[in-house]
Design a protein around this motif. Sequence first.
Motif, PDB file in Angstrom:
ATOM      1  N   PRO A  63     101.314 -11.123  33.256  1.00 29.05           N
ATOM      2  CA  PRO A  63     100.063 -10.809  32.559  1.00 29.05           C
ATOM      3  C   PRO A  63      98.810 -11.175  33.354  1.00 29.05           C
ATOM      4  O   PRO A  63      97.817 -10.439  33.340  1.00 29.05           O
ATOM      5  CB  PRO A  63     100.161 -11.623  31.269  1.00 29.05           C
ATOM      6  CG  PRO A  63     101.633 -11.755  31.031  1.00 29.05           C
ATOM      7  CD  PRO A  63     102.248 -11.866  32.396  1.00 29.05           C
ATOM      8  N   ALA A  64      98.850 -12.290  34.061  1.00 29.87           N
ATOM      9  CA  ALA A  64      97.683 -12.683  34.852  1.00 29.87           C
ATOM     10  C   ALA A  64      97.432 -11.679  35.976  1.00 29.87           C
ATOM     11  O   ALA A  64      96.275 -11.296  36.247  1.00 29.87           O
ATOM     12  CB  ALA A  64      97.884 -14.080  35.430  1.00 29.87           C
ATOM     13  N   ASP A  65      98.508 -11.237  36.622  1.00 34.62           N
ATOM     14  CA  ASP A  65      98.367 -10.240  37.684  1.00 34.62           C
ATOM     15  C   ASP A  65      97.836  -8.921  37.108  1.00 34.62           C
ATOM     16  O   ASP A  65      96.983  -8.263  37.723  1.00 34.62           O
ATOM     17  CB  ASP A  65      99.710  -9.988  38.378  1.00 34.62           C
ATOM     18  CG  ASP A  65     100.153 -11.166  39.230  1.00 34.62           C
ATOM     19  OD1 ASP A  65      99.318 -12.043  39.505  1.00 34.62           O
ATOM     20  OD2 ASP A  65     101.343 -11.201  39.615  1.00 34.62           O
ATOM     21  N   PHE A  66      98.330  -8.556  35.922  1.00 39.98           N
ATOM     22  CA  PHE A  66      97.863  -7.325  35.292  1.00 39.98           C
ATOM     23  C   PHE A  66      96.362  -7.400  35.018  1.00 39.98           C
ATOM     24  O   PHE A  66      95.617  -6.446  35.301  1.00 39.98           O
ATOM     25  CB  PHE A  66      98.626  -7.086  33.985  1.00 39.98           C
ATOM     26  CG  PHE A  66      98.213  -5.832  33.269  1.00 39.98           C
ATOM     27  CD1 PHE A  66      98.777  -4.606  33.605  1.00 39.98           C
ATOM     28  CD2 PHE A  66      97.259  -5.865  32.264  1.00 39.98           C
ATOM     29  CE1 PHE A  66      98.390  -3.441  32.945  1.00 39.98           C
ATOM     30  CE2 PHE A  66      96.872  -4.720  31.596  1.00 39.98           C
ATOM     31  CZ  PHE A  66      97.443  -3.500  31.943  1.00 39.98           C
ATOM     32  N   SER A  67      95.891  -8.503  34.491  1.00 37.63           N
ATOM     33  CA  SER A  67      94.468  -8.660  34.180  1.00 37.63           C
ATOM     34  C   SER A  67      93.612  -8.621  35.440  1.00 37.63           C
ATOM     35  O   SER A  67      92.565  -7.960  35.481  1.00 37.63           O
ATOM     36  CB  SER A  67      94.230  -9.979  33.433  1.00 37.63           C
ATOM     37  OG  SER A  67      94.873  -9.968  32.185  1.00 37.63           O
ATOM     38  N   VAL A  68      94.070  -9.328  36.473  1.00 42.80           N
ATOM     39  CA  VAL A  68      93.297  -9.356  37.718  1.00 42.80           C
ATOM     40  C   VAL A  68      93.249  -7.977  38.365  1.00 42.80           C
ATOM     41  O   VAL A  68      92.195  -7.506  38.807  1.00 42.80           O
ATOM     42  CB  VAL A  68      93.878 -10.399  38.693  1.00 42.80           C
ATOM     43  CG1 VAL A  68      93.215 -10.286  40.065  1.00 42.80           C
ATOM     44  CG2 VAL A  68      93.679 -11.806  38.144  1.00 42.80           C
ATOM     45  N   LEU A  69      94.391  -7.306  38.428  1.00 43.84           N
ATOM     46  CA  LEU A  69      94.430  -5.982  39.058  1.00 43.84           C
ATOM     47  C   LEU A  69      93.645  -4.950  38.259  1.00 43.84           C
ATOM     48  O   LEU A  69      92.972  -4.085  38.832  1.00 43.84           O
ATOM     49  CB  LEU A  69      95.886  -5.540  39.216  1.00 43.84           C
ATOM     50  CG  LEU A  69      96.651  -6.204  40.364  1.00 43.84           C
ATOM     51  CD1 LEU A  69      98.151  -5.969  40.238  1.00 43.84           C
ATOM     52  CD2 LEU A  69      96.155  -5.682  41.706  1.00 43.84           C
ATOM     53  N   THR A  70      93.711  -5.033  36.933  1.00 41.64           N
ATOM     54  CA  THR A  70      92.916  -4.114  36.116  1.00 41.64           C
ATOM     55  C   THR A  70      91.429  -4.293  36.391  1.00 41.64           C
ATOM     56  O   THR A  70      90.688  -3.331  36.606  1.00 41.64           O
ATOM     57  CB  THR A  70      93.206  -4.331  34.617  1.00 41.64           C
ATOM     58  OG1 THR A  70      94.588  -4.094  34.367  1.00 41.64           O
ATOM     59  CG2 THR A  70      92.366  -3.395  33.760  1.00 41.64           C
ATOM     60  N   SER A  71      90.992  -5.537  36.379  1.00 43.99           N
ATOM     61  CA  SER A  71      89.590  -5.822  36.679  1.00 43.99           C
ATOM     62  C   SER A  71      89.226  -5.349  38.085  1.00 43.99           C
ATOM     63  O   SER A  71      88.150  -4.783  38.312  1.00 43.99           O
ATOM     64  CB  SER A  71      89.318  -7.320  36.544  1.00 43.99           C
ATOM     65  OG  SER A  71      87.988  -7.633  36.911  1.00 43.99           O
ATOM     66  N   ALA A  72      90.151  -5.534  39.023  1.00 45.11           N
ATOM     67  CA  ALA A  72      89.875  -5.189  40.421  1.00 45.11           C
ATOM     68  C   ALA A  72      89.692  -3.688  40.612  1.00 45.11           C
ATOM     69  O   ALA A  72      88.739  -3.238  41.268  1.00 45.11           O
ATOM     70  CB  ALA A  72      91.000  -5.702  41.317  1.00 45.11           C
ATOM     71  N   VAL A  73      90.595  -2.867  40.050  1.00 47.26           N
ATOM     72  CA  VAL A  73      90.492  -1.430  40.303  1.00 47.26           C
ATOM     73  C   VAL A  73      89.253  -0.841  39.634  1.00 47.26           C
ATOM     74  O   VAL A  73      88.599   0.062  40.185  1.00 47.26           O
ATOM     75  CB  VAL A  73      91.768  -0.673  39.870  1.00 47.26           C
ATOM     76  CG1 VAL A  73      92.930  -1.046  40.768  1.00 47.26           C
ATOM     77  CG2 VAL A  73      92.106  -0.875  38.405  1.00 47.26           C
ATOM     78  N   PHE A  74      88.896  -1.342  38.454  1.00 48.96           N
ATOM     79  CA  PHE A  74      87.663  -0.847  37.826  1.00 48.96           C
ATOM     80  C   PHE A  74      86.428  -1.325  38.573  1.00 48.96           C
ATOM     81  O   PHE A  74      85.426  -0.609  38.659  1.00 48.96           O
ATOM     82  CB  PHE A  74      87.615  -1.257  36.351  1.00 48.96           C
ATOM     83  CG  PHE A  74      88.410  -0.351  35.450  1.00 48.96           C
ATOM     84  CD1 PHE A  74      87.835   0.774  34.889  1.00 48.96           C
ATOM     85  CD2 PHE A  74      89.750  -0.608  35.195  1.00 48.96           C
ATOM     86  CE1 PHE A  74      88.577   1.618  34.070  1.00 48.96           C
ATOM     87  CE2 PHE A  74      90.496   0.235  34.385  1.00 48.96           C
ATOM     88  CZ  PHE A  74      89.908   1.350  33.819  1.00 48.96           C
ATOM     89  N   THR A  75      86.490  -2.530  39.128  1.00 45.68           N
ATOM     90  CA  THR A  75      85.370  -3.015  39.940  1.00 45.68           C
ATOM     91  C   THR A  75      85.206  -2.162  41.194  1.00 45.68           C
ATOM     92  O   THR A  75      84.092  -1.848  41.615  1.00 45.68           O
ATOM     93  CB  THR A  75      85.598  -4.487  40.325  1.00 45.68           C
ATOM     94  OG1 THR A  75      85.644  -5.280  39.133  1.00 45.68           O
ATOM     95  CG2 THR A  75      84.474  -5.003  41.232  1.00 45.68           C
ATOM     96  N   ILE A  76      86.321  -1.781  41.799  1.00 46.54           N
ATOM     97  CA  ILE A  76      86.266  -0.924  42.990  1.00 46.54           C
ATOM     98  C   ILE A  76      85.645   0.421  42.645  1.00 46.54           C
ATOM     99  O   ILE A  76      84.823   0.963  43.407  1.00 46.54           O
ATOM    100  CB  ILE A  76      87.676  -0.754  43.596  1.00 46.54           C
ATOM    101  CG1 ILE A  76      88.159  -2.078  44.189  1.00 46.54           C
ATOM    102  CG2 ILE A  76      87.680   0.328  44.675  1.00 46.54           C
ATOM    103  CD1 ILE A  76      89.629  -2.094  44.540  1.00 46.54           C
ATOM    104  N   ALA A  77      86.010   0.979  41.493  1.00 44.07           N
ATOM    105  CA  ALA A  77      85.406   2.246  41.082  1.00 44.07           C
ATOM    106  C   ALA A  77      83.894   2.108  40.916  1.00 44.07           C
ATOM    107  O   ALA A  77      83.118   2.972  41.343  1.00 44.07           O
ATOM    108  CB  ALA A  77      86.044   2.731  39.784  1.00 44.07           C
TER     109      ALA A  77
END
Length: 587
Positions: free
Chosen positions: A11-25
């Motif tokens: 779950p922690a990886d999911f939250s970080v990666l979700t935040s990361a890809v939207f931040t990149i966009a």
Amino acid sequence: MTDTYKIRIKPADFSVLTSAVFTIAREMGLNMERTARAPIYFSAHDFCTSILNKDAELVALAEYIPVLAGATPFAVKAVMAYFKDDINPGDVFLVNDPYTLDGGNQMADWCIVYPVFHGDEHMLWIGNKAHQQDTGGGAPGGYNPNAIDVYAEGLRIPPLRIIRKGRERKSVLNLIMTNVRIPDVQYSDLLSLIGAARVAEKRLNKLIDTYGKKTFNTFLEDLLAYGEFLMREEITKIPDGTYHSEITGSMDAPAVVCDLTVSGDKIVVDFSKSGPMSVEYINSPIANTSSAIYQSILQSIGKNLQVRCGGCYRPVEIRTQLGTVTHAAFPATHGNCTNFVAKQIIEAVWTALAQIAPKDTPAGWGSIPYWVFSGIDPRRKEGYGSPDFLSCASGAGAIHDVDGWSTNGPVICSGTLYYPEVEVCEALYPMVWKRWEWATDSAGPGKWRGGLGVHNEWEADSDPEPIFLHYAADPYDYIAAPCIEGGKLPPPNIKELYFANGETVDNEQVRKTKSFVLHSGDKVVDFVQGGCGVGDPFEREIQDVVADVRDEFVSIESAKKDYGVRIDPKTFEADMEATQQLRNSKS
């Protein structure tokens, strides 16, 4: 995370990666703001940046202009279908044509498609779509109200490789830029789109390096599945059934007809009964129609979703009929479809939903009576071309318990369009703004009233060069919808021209003539519509009506007629006894 859906990665990886890809966009969008030369990019933010998986499903996006978001996968799929396995690291593709493999929503919106490789493996796509200052065709600025077919609307760009393995195909780019009116600026803006994608590629590769390909690929599947799960949860809250709506306009306007069927956790949105294609340039290609439908659902049923991605589209089936105004067939004109009939498609879905979920559905937004202007700025001897974004400031519809936001339109932007400051406009274009202010009585009355539109007024200051002006408003006066639970419609848009020689062109003549040439001293005046109301206006709190009158949002006359509140014109205080009589007389 909910108790009934389990992701496969931590779950922690999911939250970080979700935040990361939207931040990149979002970072792609910021790069475009800072590197683009055209005000339509850096000032209005008329673009959308997206990251997609290998199957062209949206992973993350920055919703600068929401109606572009759902059309981006169509561009990527067109590239995939045309080039198949001939896709390499360093390639860049360009698409705008709505009729070749359904790749575009509108030819003025160019989309660069960029494959993201990790080593030798193709992992993702980037799709950056942006409105251009010009796209060739019979009228400057990309909007040709007199076009008879798609060829008169601009340069059709089917899936096209413009960079191969990192090297520009100069002859191809030269062909494109030779066919637009502001080539230097547009070439720079194209590089801005590509540069933003390259920044995202670096960030994405860093994520993949950090987490590994297996975890990252699992994350992509989890994210899309989670978005799907969240949307299905929201759909199950709506009673099963088929809900019908129809948006109509004046004269021979083709009807926009929606049958929305809810069945468990799925929705079918059927526009196949819509009217035939129009002689006006509003016919909607399937990419535009699909994007408008997705937007309408995410703004109503899905407005509280924590994750918005292509998975949210999975429970939604779209049906259309080729040859109708909501599924244009080659070679129909379509240049203004992103505004009209995209607006009507969105509001047809809302009108259907308002029958069963009135508290969760927005009321209709005001239409936008905008122009597209172009010419040569005599101060810099440079070309320009742009929609008049200051006349795109219609009011949002109210929603239960909340007044509509003022100058928040058009609905296809959902409040994300940035209006350039008047001083910036005067520096960029040979014009002087005389007025840009909220327009009194422009909003639809309601217990919760619609947002206000604007009174927009500017004067040409361009001699010896002319300003070319093209009508880009709703040609049929489609009725704003829905008005919910007794809310009322806003007044119609008005466009007028006042020439320096004393000639006046009224609203009806503007609609008939459509194209004009202005010189210094000629004046443009727009009264821009507000949004629809929600609830009976006679139930609006009296103090709120008084405050609206004091702020000049509502006139004293409208307060009496529309809200049943009598206000003293000198003290601006409500006459409570007379008000009660007015409100009682209605019941």
